[in-house]
Design a protein around this motif. Structure first.
Motif, PDB file in Angstrom:
ATOM      1  N   ILE A  28      -0.246   9.515  -5.812  1.00  0.00           N
ATOM      2  CA  ILE A  28       0.071   8.302  -6.659  1.00  0.00           C
ATOM      3  C   ILE A  28       1.202   8.640  -7.846  1.00  0.00           C
ATOM      4  N   PHE A  29       2.105   7.817  -7.537  1.00  0.00           N
ATOM      5  CA  PHE A  29       3.231   7.911  -8.518  1.00  0.00           C
ATOM      6  C   PHE A  29       2.901   6.959  -9.752  1.00  0.00           C
ATOM      7  N   ASP A  30       2.542   5.848  -9.465  1.00  0.00           N
ATOM      8  CA  ASP A  30       2.375   4.926 -10.748  1.00  0.00           C
ATOM      9  C   ASP A  30       1.471   3.650 -10.406  1.00  0.00           C
ATOM     10  N   ILE A  31       0.484   3.293 -11.271  1.00  0.00           N
ATOM     11  CA  ILE A  31      -0.354   2.354 -11.180  1.00  0.00           C
ATOM     12  C   ILE A  31       0.212   0.913 -12.003  1.00  0.00           C
ATOM     13  N   ASN A  32       0.263   0.021 -11.578  1.00  0.00           N
ATOM     14  CA  ASN A  32       0.659  -1.260 -12.236  1.00  0.00           C
ATOM     15  C   ASN A  32      -0.517  -2.075 -12.696  1.00  0.00           C
ATOM     16  N   VAL A  33      -1.310  -2.419 -11.803  1.00  0.00           N
ATOM     17  CA  VAL A  33      -2.370  -2.923 -12.097  1.00  0.00           C
ATOM     18  C   VAL A  33      -3.503  -2.689 -11.611  1.00  0.00           C
ATOM     19  N   MET A  34      -4.922  -2.572 -11.893  1.00  0.00           N
ATOM     20  CA  MET A  34      -6.284  -2.595 -11.517  1.00  0.00           C
ATOM     21  C   MET A  34      -7.099  -3.539 -11.894  1.00  0.00           C
ATOM     22  N   GLY A 103       6.964   8.455  -3.307  1.00  0.00           N
ATOM     23  CA  GLY A 103       7.975   8.637  -2.214  1.00  0.00           C
ATOM     24  C   GLY A 103       7.957   7.128  -1.763  1.00  0.00           C
ATOM     25  N   ALA A 104       7.129   6.322  -2.077  1.00  0.00           N
ATOM     26  CA  ALA A 104       7.337   4.897  -1.437  1.00  0.00           C
ATOM     27  C   ALA A 104       8.180   4.106  -2.254  1.00  0.00           C
ATOM     28  N   PRO A 105       8.899   3.251  -1.519  1.00  0.00           N
ATOM     29  CA  PRO A 105      10.075   2.530  -2.162  1.00  0.00           C
ATOM     30  C   PRO A 105       9.574   1.426  -2.997  1.00  0.00           C
ATOM     31  N   HIS A 106       8.416   0.983  -2.957  1.00  0.00           N
ATOM     32  CA  HIS A 106       7.801  -0.047  -3.835  1.00  0.00           C
ATOM     33  C   HIS A 106       6.300   0.133  -3.726  1.00  0.00           C
ATOM     34  N   ASP A 107       5.712  -0.993  -4.630  1.00  0.00           N
ATOM     35  CA  ASP A 107       4.255  -0.971  -4.983  1.00  0.00           C
ATOM     36  C   ASP A 107       3.451  -1.638  -3.669  1.00  0.00           C
TER      37      ASP A 107
END
Length: 121
Positions: A28-34, A103-107
């Protein structure tokens, strides 16, 4: 591979409390909302509560004042403290995370497998 692992469901009497937890694991690179959603028998899935990385929260009107969502960013874990539970809170509770894998281009949206909460005397 990103996974959401939920725990904490069970059977509780009306007026009781339960705490659900959901841990996000993997690359996981970043988490926006849970957040937490629930689906009662014969009903549509509905939002219960969400929390952003910055700590902003949102609750369904039906749970305001009774449920509290909070998180541990270091553990990529979100919790749902449920107090004053009512029979109408009975449902399968699902964890959801809007996150960016490495490595993903978006969420992307990820969902847990669900945990049963039953409120009954």
């Amino acid at each position: 591979q990103v996974q959401l692992l939920e725990s904490g469901g069970g059977l509780v009497q009306p007026g009781g409390s339960l705490r659900l937890s959901c841990a996000a694991s993997g690359s996981i690179f970043d988490i926006n909302v849970m957040g937490w959603y629930r689906q009662g028998t014969g009903k549509q899935r509905e939002l219960v509560a969400t929390i952003t990385t910055g700590g902003s929260t949102n609750y369904a009107d039906s749970v305001k004042g009774r449920f509290t969502i909070f998180k541990d960013n270091a553990k990529n874990t979100v919790y749902l403290q449920m107090n004053s539970l009512k029979p109408e809170d009975t449902a399968v509770y699902y964890c959801r995370a809007d996150l960016v894998p490495y490595g993903a281009p978006h969420d992307y949206d990820y969902w847990g497998q669900g945990t049963q909460v039953t409120v009954s005397s």
